[in-house]
Motif scaffolding. Structure first.
Motif, short mmCIF file in Angstrom:
data_model
loop_
_atom_site.label_atom_id
_atom_site.label_comp_id
_atom_site.label_asym_id
_atom_site.label_seq_id
_atom_site.Cartn_x
_atom_site.Cartn_y
_atom_site.Cartn_z
N VAL A 769 -3.49 -1.64 -2.10
CA VAL A 769 -3.54 -0.18 -2.11
C VAL A 769 -2.10 0.33 -2.13
CG1 VAL A 769 -4.27 1.89 -0.88
CG2 VAL A 769 -5.69 -0.16 -0.81
N ILE A 770 -1.80 1.18 -3.10
CA ILE A 770 -0.48 1.81 -3.21
C ILE A 770 -0.67 3.29 -2.93
CG2 ILE A 770 1.53 2.17 -4.67
CD1 ILE A 770 0.50 -0.17 -6.39
N SER A 771 0.15 3.81 -2.03
CA SER A 771 0.02 5.22 -1.63
C SER A 771 1.38 5.88 -1.64
CB SER A 771 -0.61 5.33 -0.24
OG SER A 771 0.17 4.65 0.72
N SER A 772 1.40 7.16 -1.99
CA SER A 772 2.61 7.97 -1.93
C SER A 772 2.35 9.19 -1.08
CB SER A 772 3.05 8.38 -3.34
OG SER A 772 2.09 9.25 -3.92
N SER A 773 3.42 9.75 -0.53
CA SER A 773 3.25 10.83 0.43
C SER A 773 4.37 11.83 0.33
CB SER A 773 3.17 10.24 1.85
OG SER A 773 3.24 11.25 2.83
N ALA A 774 4.14 12.98 0.94
CA ALA A 774 5.17 14.01 1.03
C ALA A 774 6.28 13.62 1.99
CB ALA A 774 4.54 15.33 1.46
N ASP A 775 6.13 12.50 2.72
CA ASP A 775 7.20 12.04 3.61
C ASP A 775 8.24 11.21 2.86
OD1 ASP A 775 5.95 9.67 3.10
OD2 ASP A 775 5.45 9.20 5.17
N CYS A 776 8.22 11.27 1.52
CA CYS A 776 9.21 10.66 0.63
C CYS A 776 9.09 9.14 0.54
CB CYS A 776 10.65 11.01 1.07
SG CYS A 776 10.95 12.76 1.26
N SER A 777 7.95 8.58 0.89
CA SER A 777 7.80 7.13 0.85
C SER A 777 6.63 6.72 -0.03
CB SER A 777 7.58 6.58 2.27
OG SER A 777 6.34 7.03 2.79
N VAL A 778 6.74 5.49 -0.57
CA VAL A 778 5.68 4.84 -1.33
C VAL A 778 5.38 3.51 -0.64
CG1 VAL A 778 4.94 3.94 -3.57
CG2 VAL A 778 6.47 5.91 -3.47
N CYS A 779 4.13 3.29 -0.24
CA CYS A 779 3.76 2.12 0.55
C CYS A 779 2.74 1.27 -0.22
CB CYS A 779 3.15 2.53 1.90
SG CYS A 779 4.27 3.46 2.94
N VAL A 780 2.69 -0.02 0.15
CA VAL A 780 1.71 -0.94 -0.41
C VAL A 780 1.20 -1.84 0.71
CG1 VAL A 780 3.48 -2.63 -1.07
CG2 VAL A 780 1.25 -2.67 -2.18
N THR A 781 -0.10 -2.13 0.69
CA THR A 781 -0.71 -3.00 1.69
C THR A 781 -1.99 -3.59 1.10
OG1 THR A 781 -1.47 -3.17 3.98
CG2 THR A 781 -2.09 -1.20 2.77
N HIS A 782 -2.52 -4.59 1.79
CA HIS A 782 -3.76 -5.23 1.35
C HIS A 782 -4.95 -4.49 1.94
CE1 HIS A 782 -6.81 -8.35 0.69
NE2 HIS A 782 -5.97 -8.91 -0.16
N VAL A 783 -6.05 -4.47 1.20
CA VAL A 783 -7.22 -3.72 1.67
C VAL A 783 -7.81 -4.32 2.93
CG1 VAL A 783 -7.82 -2.89 -0.63
CG2 VAL A 783 -8.77 -5.03 0.16
N ARG A 784 -7.68 -5.63 3.13
CA ARG A 784 -8.32 -6.29 4.24
C ARG A 784 -7.46 -6.34 5.49
NH1 ARG A 784 -13.78 -6.85 4.28
NH2 ARG A 784 -14.52 -7.25 2.17
N GLY A 785 -6.28 -5.77 5.46
CA GLY A 785 -5.46 -5.73 6.66
C GLY A 785 -4.24 -6.61 6.53
N ALA A 786 -3.09 -6.02 6.45
CA ALA A 786 -1.82 -6.74 6.39
C ALA A 786 -0.73 -5.74 6.72
CB ALA A 786 -1.60 -7.36 5.01
N ALA A 787 0.50 -6.22 6.73
CA ALA A 787 1.62 -5.33 7.00
C ALA A 787 1.74 -4.28 5.91
CB ALA A 787 2.91 -6.13 7.11
N VAL A 788 2.25 -3.11 6.28
CA VAL A 788 2.49 -2.03 5.32
C VAL A 788 3.95 -2.11 4.91
CG1 VAL A 788 2.50 0.46 4.94
CG2 VAL A 788 0.70 -0.58 6.33
N TRP A 789 4.19 -2.32 3.62
CA TRP A 789 5.56 -2.43 3.10
C TRP A 789 5.91 -1.16 2.35
CZ3 TRP A 789 8.32 -6.77 4.36
CH2 TRP A 789 7.59 -7.84 4.87
N ILE A 790 7.19 -0.74 2.51
CA ILE A 790 7.66 0.50 1.92
C ILE A 790 8.64 0.16 0.79
CG2 ILE A 790 8.82 2.70 2.33
CD1 ILE A 790 8.02 2.50 5.23
#
Length: 982
Positions: A769-790
């Protein structure tokens, strides 16, 4: 440099400060008292001083707390343990009666499960402790029946018991588990009991098997294997061995833990002799070497800080003592301040601070270096005098949990947004995944586009000023993934290649700035939506200039409110969603609308004057659950349709993997938006099948689904993501609308501000899952649970290591969906005729002339316009449709009933039969527009190209001098040769 030279030079160079002050600085730098210092010594001293000052400032920072909050739970007895499970990204709580609570990262109770041994289910059976075994995805639970049970976390049906360790001599009341992060096979389970024994099981092959399973149990892997403690002590199980000591002499062991840096098992009791025992492991022999602290009146709890090498003890005598593990005679520090017995201590490791909690419900925070209390918190805790307290601080998330019997209280720290890694300098507005290049593309409000490698998170390129200073609101890729379209608030869409070359500019806003919400690239058209009731369309086959104007959409204006989103399903089904909650179905071939879907009504579109909505008819879901806009009346409902934006459709998504089951009644379209609701639709039968509240906080949400439609990810305005399993959700039609939520896989908060865009991808077979936000960051993580990387963080990742969860079987998923569907051929209406075979990309430029196109960067457009927000209640002319519902046949041929044929009414002849000459006479051929020829090189080149201009001037001068010298030497040789001949 000597002392006198240093003082004189610093006074002259710096220009301020006295010679005495620089003399003191010299003495501090000259630790060896050599009388001389150099530049290396001075800079090393300054760097160390700055580091110490930073650490000291960090240690004195007092955290700010939110108001105390009591979490609503279902525990009816004392809570025995609170912990965070990293592998599943959730919190676990367990109470004395054996009720296990599973909480999401948003601290919402997701599920409760009873945990009791299968053999005995007695009323007096209590749970005493729980520890997670994260390297093997299990939990261990201790009971008063002198048993320790191991439960599997990966099972689909609850948490089944895999191993039951029984036959213990005493009841285990505290446990701890550690595993080596470099070798997950090595792990240690330590526990203390009511007889004063401290025992440990050292597992050597934990990831393979904790204990040896008998041959009978191997056939049935779900069966519980009973392990007798005597068998473990005798060494029958070769994959583990035990260690123990009895230095507490019959006193209850209150706490036990193994620390890898000390390689020792630490345990404590409330007795004043051998209060804290350190059992040091011996490498050569399987026994322990013990040392102990004697503390007056005993202690309730302890904690160890590996960096400071300190053990903090919560004394019954109201004191918090700090101990060096190697000095047992006396503490290195005593913290005074509590007026009652201290019952819990825990280090705030990153800040070198310490929490302590006393019997009178006073929480203190200590500065370890200065041994001072820097904060005292006395919240409105329960007034009960007789209570069992549990203390747990989740440092990574800044959450402090304190339990009072069966109640769980939360103190949350205020966030420090300045420390967060940022992917962009401005708010991120959109994110895409390019599967061809395996890159993530993100855009921001500062008109910047960045490209990141999904495998490592490394930024590979960046385009700045793509639309001047105007915000990039959305992006899209063409069918081949080799052209990028960016839409901006300046009213233009630009077509780029990945070298930063702008090929075309599409002018959406004829009168200036507009808000472009989505760009939809189809086979023959480019559709643009965004805060307008009509769609803007561009036809690439007519692209013959660098600046393109929009063309007319044949379907005209059908929406009563602004269009916010659209989705397309091959071969010709197009849907658009508007602010008022209406979803209109179009035929992209004819560009005609033929149906309207709404949570409260539906209607067939026959003409522009026929726009009166009617009540929901018999489409398999009964009466409407909410009143229509015209018939709004007081009554119950899951939400009010009269509130503007409550039904706003922010995202639409076709479930392409479910095309085969659409004709049988399964859902093939998902919508989301206002009030946090997600809705599943069947576009074949024009039916709302299900709706559920995905985010209880309300507000607008967005969503994305994976290629195989197994997972649905939703994001809200607070930065929370929910990942749902929709693999078996709404596969069949039902008489009543489904309101039950699908299985929630994960709920977490990767962002601090609203989520602006979501994307799901499967590089290497792992669903991300790749997500972007108004907090100026783009994150990626696994759907089943893992660390969130920026993206943009200093530490890069390796995707195969960071997201190494079990890969999903895509073929199995596809086969399962096909098995669910019934093999039948749908009868299509006139609007649903098939399109032509697959065509090349819209931007295939084999025959295009690009000589007239402008190369980026384009001209800077500084509009300086502040875009007005949309008002909540908009007054618009709402036309009314009045039509009837088309009942489309959907059964197989063998179920068709054949009756008497009805008399066919007389059909009027079409106009082309009445007047064929008008329609079929030959028209004179029109002269084709002349394609401009390429300009000659002499017209475009500013000067004649000279190859020598590529080399540096000094290089050419050396070459010229060398040639000149060679010529002079050769001429002299010739002259001498001629003289000799003479």
């Amino acid at each position: 440099m000597s002392r006198e030279e240093f003082m004189q030079s610093m006074t002259e160079i710096v220009g301020w400060g006295t010679k005495e002050e620089y003399g003191k600085l010299f003495d501090k730098v000259d630790v060896a008292q050599d009388g001389f210092i150099d530049w290396d010594k001075l800079t090393s001293f300054l760097l160390l001083t700055l580091y110490e000052n930073e650490e000291r400032a960090k240690a004195t920072v007092v955290p700010q707390w939110k108001d105390l909050e009591f979490l609503p739970g279902k525990h009816k007895d004392t809570i025995q343990k609170v912990l965070f499970l990293k592998s599943l990204s959730c919190y676990l709580t367990i109470s004395k009666e054996g009720l296990l609570g599973i909480w999401g990262e948003n601290l919402k109770l997701q599920e409760t499960l009873p945990i009791t041994p299968d053999a005995t289910k007695l009323k007096h059976l209590w749970v005493t402790s729980l520890v997670p075994l994260e390297n093997v995805n299990k939990i261990a639970v201790a009971f008063t029946s002198k048993e320790i049970c191991f439960y599997d976390l990966l099972s689909k049906e609850g948490f089944p018991c895999q191993y039951k360790l029984q036959g213990l001599k005493g009841t285990p009341i505290c446990m701890d588990y550690w595993f080596d992060p470099l070798d997950t096979n090595e792990s240690i389970l330590s526990f203390g009991d009511v007889t004063g024994k401290v025992q440990a099981i050292i597992f050597m092959m934990a990831t393979i098997s904790l204990f040896e399973r008998p041959a009978s149990a191997c056939e049935n892997e779900e069966a519980t294997v009973t392990i007798n403690w005597a068998e473990v002590l005798s060494g029958r199980h070769k994959c583990c061995y035990t260690l123990k000591h009895e230095l507490h002499h019959g006193e209850w062991v209150r706490q036990v833990t193994y620390n890898a840096s000390l390689d020792a098992i630490i345990s404590s009791t409330t007795n004043n002799t051998n209060t804290v025992v350190l059992a040091w492991r011996q490498k050569s022999k399987k026994h322990l070497h013990m040392t102990s602290f004697n503390i007056a009146q005993g202690i309730h709890a302890f904690d160890y800080h590996s960096r400071l090498n300190l053990i903090a003890t919560a004394g019954i005598n109201n004191k918090v003592c700090l101990w060096n593990p190697y000095v047992v005679s006396k503490p290195v520090g005593v913290l005074w301040g509590h007026s009652a017995s201290v019952i819990a201590v825990q280090f705030f490791a990153s800040r070198k601070q310490l929490f302590s909690f006393s019997q009178d419900k006073v929480l203190r925070l200590w500065d370890i270096q200065h041994q001072l209390s820097i904060q005292r918190i006395a919240c409105s805790f329960p007034r009960s005098q007789d209570f069992r307290c549990l203390f747990h601080f989740d440092e990574a998330r800044g959450r402090l949990f304190i339990s009072f019997n069966h109640q769980l209280a939360l103190l949350a720290m205020e966030r420090e947004a300045s420390k967060r890694v940022k992917s962009h300098k401005n708010a991120v507005t959109c994110v895409l995944y390019n599967s061809v290049l395996k890159q993530v593309i993100s855009s921001d409000a500062g008109s910047t586009v960045s490209f990141w490698m999904i495998d490592t998170g490394q930024k590979v390129k960046q385009f700045t000023g793509c639309h001047g200073n105007a915000e990039i609101s959305t992006m899209a890729l063409d069918a081949n993934g080799m052209r990028l379209l960016t839409g901006s608030t300046d009213g233009t869409i630009k077509v780029w290649d990945f070298n930063g070359y702008c090929h075309r500019t599409l002018n959406v806003g004829q009168e200036g700035a507009v808000n472009i919400s989505q760009i939809l690239v189809l086979k023959k058209t480019i559709l643009v939506t965004g805060w307008d009731r009509a769609m803007t369309v561009f036809r690439p086959q007519n692209f013959n200039q660098s600046s393109i104007q929009p063309e007319e959409w044949k379907g005209g204006t059908q929406h009563q409110d602004d269009i916010l989103c659209a989705a397309f399903s091959p071969p010709q089904t197009l849907v658009t969603g508007s602010y008022d909650g209406e979803i209109i179905l179009w035929n992209s071939q004819t560009e005609k609308a033929h149906y309207v879907l709404h949570p409260d009504y539906q209607r067939l579109l026959t003409s522009k004057s026929d726009i009166k909505p009617q009540k929901l008819l018999d489409v398999g879901r009964g009466c409407p659950s909410h009143p229509t806009a015209e018939q709004a009346a007081p009554g119950g409902g899951s939400f009010e349709t009269g509130t503007a934006g409550n039904n706003a459709v922010m995202r639409l998504c076709f479930l392409e993997a479910r095309k085969d089951i659409a004709a049988t009644g399964g859902a093939d379209l998902v919508s989301c938006g206002g009030s946090g609701y997600v809705r599943f639709w069947n576009t074949f039968k024009k039916q709302l099948l299900a709706e559920f509240l995905a985010h209880s906080e309300g507000g607008s949400i967005i969503m994305a689904t994976d290629k195989w439609n197994r997972y649905l990810t939703t994001g809200d305005l607070d930065g929370w993501l929910n990942i749902w399993n929709i693999e078996e959700y709404c596969l069949h039609s039902s008489e009543n609308k489904v309101t039950q939520t699908p299985t929630l896989i994960r709920s977490f908060q990767p962002h601090e501000d609203q989520i602006s865009s979501l994307e799901m991808c499967e590089p290497g077979g792992s669903s991300l899952v790749i997500s972007s936000s108004a907090d100026c960051s783009v994150c990626v993580t696994h759907v089943r649970g893992a660390a969130v990387w920026i993206f943009g963080q200093a530490k890069q990742w390796q995707i195969e290591n960071c997201f190494s969860l079990p890969k999903e079987d895509n073929n199995l998923t596809k086969n399962k969906i096909q098995e669910e569907s019934v093999r039948e051929v749908p009868l299509l209406s006139k609007e649903e005729l098939c399109l032509d075979p697959t065509e090349p990309s819209l931007f295939d430029e084999k025959n295009k002339d690009e000589s007239t196109y402008n190369v980026r960067p384009p001209e800077v457009i500084n509009l300086g316009i502040k875009y007005k927000k949309r008002t909540a209640h908009k007054q618009k002319a709402h036309n009314v449709y009045d039509s009837e519902v088309i009942q489309k046949p959907s059964s197989v041929f063998r179920s068709l009933s054949i009756g008497a044929l009805k008399e066919v009414p007389e059909v009027n002849k079409p106009a082309f039969l009445l007047d064929p000459e008008k329609y079929f006479r030959e028209e004179p051929e029109e002269e084709c527009p002349r394609i401009p020829e390429d300009p000659s090189p002499s017209e475009t080149l500013k000067a004649v190209f000279v190859e020598k201009n590529l080399f540096p001037k000094d290089f050419l001068d050396r070459e010229r001098r060398a040639k000149q010298l060679c010529q002079e030497i050769s001429s002299e040789v010739k002259i001498k040769r001629n003289k000799k001949q003479l």
